[in-house]
Design an enzyme around this catalytic site. Structure first.
Site, mmCIF file in Angstrom:
data_model
loop_
_atom_site.group_PDB
_atom_site.id
_atom_site.type_symbol
_atom_site.label_atom_id
_atom_site.label_comp_id
_atom_site.label_asym_id
_atom_site.label_seq_id
_atom_site.Cartn_x
_atom_site.Cartn_y
_atom_site.Cartn_z
ATOM 1 N N GLU A 125 0.833 -1.205 0.000
ATOM 2 C CA GLU A 125 0.000 0.000 0.000
ATOM 3 C C GLU A 125 0.870 1.258 0.000
ATOM 4 O O GLU A 125 0.605 2.203 -0.751
ATOM 5 C CB GLU A 125 -0.945 -0.026 1.205
ATOM 6 C CG GLU A 125 -1.919 -1.192 1.135
ATOM 7 C CD GLU A 125 -3.269 -0.897 1.732
ATOM 8 O OE1 GLU A 125 -4.188 -0.546 0.975
ATOM 9 O OE2 GLU A 125 -3.404 -1.008 2.970
ATOM 10 N N GLU B 264 -4.852 -8.830 2.731
ATOM 11 C CA GLU B 264 -5.906 -8.515 3.692
ATOM 12 C C GLU B 264 -7.137 -9.412 3.575
ATOM 13 O O GLU B 264 -7.682 -9.881 4.582
ATOM 14 C CB GLU B 264 -6.313 -7.040 3.552
ATOM 15 C CG GLU B 264 -5.328 -6.056 4.161
ATOM 16 C CD GLU B 264 -4.119 -5.778 3.274
ATOM 17 O OE1 GLU B 264 -3.268 -4.964 3.678
ATOM 18 O OE2 GLU B 264 -4.024 -6.362 2.165
#
Length: 266
Positions: A120, A140
């Protein structure tokens, strides 16, 4: 020059090098790391002698994502860092480049794990170099979580949507070669040489006119959110003033005189 026990800062000429420094935890994010990153981005923005930023990790890893235990303050010292995070609830997002874009070019040098929060943060950088054994991925969904660091917005704008959705929805790991094939990174180099390559690119950036470099970076990101017509108009608004600078005149003069330009941010 700042830094914390989990984030080192040093200069390589006109390049500010920010290094995630928690190798025993594959540089998982901690309060000390987030505060150090935020201070590093701020230092680069405010110091006109900094022309570029290299962002890397120590110990053969880039970043394995969030350390939830550390962020909760369990088993770690650092009340000062937690106090700063509480005082500015947006600080961690700025540190992770979700809510902040440095005005200087950011070049990522990735070795080893660059997953979850690491991938990210990578999306907030401008130029990306990876060692051959680097591993990328947004894990995730495999844990029933959401990649809330910006990936559902940024990733489909940076790589083809089908590849973005596969990465987001499968949560599988990607090799450096796969990451390059889909456009997530620009260079794959032998293991242990990502930082060297990133610094080489930084030197090329540093040799250019700093006002021009910063205006070009700003224009690229601004135009990405506009229609083509509005983007072209915004480009002229940013670009024409650059031609009126002393640096622009110096660049032309240096070319004519066959010598390196001496830019002064003027």
């Amino acid at each position: 020059m700042g830094g914390t026990e989990h984030l080192t800062v040093h200069r390589e000429g006109a390049t500010l090098v920010l290094t995630l420094n928690r190798p025993e935890a594959k540089n998982a994010l901690s309060p000390a790391m987030l505060v150090g990153l935020y201070d590093g981005w701020t230092e680069a923005d405010e110091d006109d002698s900094v022309r570029s930023i290299v962002f890397t990790g120590a110990g053969g890893s880039f970043c394995a994502g969030m350390d939830l235990k550390a962020l909760a303050g369990q088993g770690m010292a650092g009340d000062t860092y937690r106090d700063r995070l509480k005082a500015d609830p947006d600080l961690h997002w700025k540190a992770m480049l979700r809510h902040h874009r440095p005005r200087k070019p950011v070049i990522a040098a990735v070795e080893g794990y660059c997953v979850a929060g690491g991938t990210e943060m990578l999306q907030g950088t401008d130029i990306r170099v990876a060692g051959e054994s680097a591993v990328f991925g947004l894990f995730e969904v495999r844990r029933g979580l959401f990649p809330i660091g910006g990936s559902t917005v940024r990733l489909p704008r940076q790589i083809p949507r089908t590849h973005a959705l596969e990465m987001l929805l499968t949560g599988r790991p990607y090799t450096a070669r796969e990451a390059a094939d889909i456009g997530l990174v620009g260079h794959v180099v032998p293991d242990g040489t990502a930082l060297e390559k990133a610094l080489e690119i930084a030197e090329q950036v540093n040799a250019c006119g700093p006002l021009a470099v910063e205006a070009v970076k700003a224009s690229v990101y601004e135009a990405a959110e506009l229609t083509e017509t509005d983007g072209l108009a915004a480009e002229l608004a940013r670009g024409w003033p650059v031609f009126d600078t002393a640096d622009a005149k110096e660049g032309s003069r240096a070319f004519a005189e066959k010598r390196p330009p001496r830019f002064k941010r003027a």
